[in-house]
Write a protein that holds these residues in place. Structure first.
Motif: not given
Length: 125
Positions: A66-88
């Motif tokens: 899984d990928v965790m993305r974080a910035d000043a607004d917070g942290v979100v977990v992106v499931r491995r199977e959703d990484v491509a859609a998340s990048q889009e």
């Protein structure tokens, strides 16, 4: 330096469900750290946690891959199977920001004028 060592290993930052201290020093390192809390007390570094196993961070299950993305607004977990859609989505947001910088509006970018007009809102130039 911690930042250089972590970045050399390909790490983009640290997300922890625990506390950290020396936040000004951490910022100066240029290595992003996101934590549940800040505490002046010292930390325990010899505790070994699970490796390559699911863990819970902030009440959310994080699995290996899984990928965790974080910035000043917070942290979100992106499931491995959703990484491509998340990048889009990240790419689309970058295009929106570029369009805003060019002076375009959200009404223009998202073609909202007809929808707003149907609801009685007329936008004058």
């Amino acid at each position: 330096m911690l930042a250089n060592a972590c970045q050399a290993k390909g790490l983009g930052g640290l997300i922890t469900d625990t506390g950290v201290r020396d936040t000004e020093d951490l910022r100066a390192l240029g290595f992003p750290v996101f934590s549940r809390s800040v505490s002046i007390k010292g930390t325990v570094k010899e505790t070994v946690g699970p490796m390559c196993e699911p863990v819970t961070v902030g009440g959310v299950l994080v699995r290996p891959g899984d990928v965790m993305r974080a910035d000043a607004d917070g942290v979100v977990v992106v499931r491995r199977e959703d990484v491509a859609a998340s990048q889009e989505r990240v790419d689309a947001e970058a295009r929106y920001i570029a369009a805003y910088r060019e002076g375009r509006t959200v009404v223009d970018i998202c073609n909202l004028a007809p929808l707003l007009a149907a609801k009685g809102l007329v936008i004058e130039d």
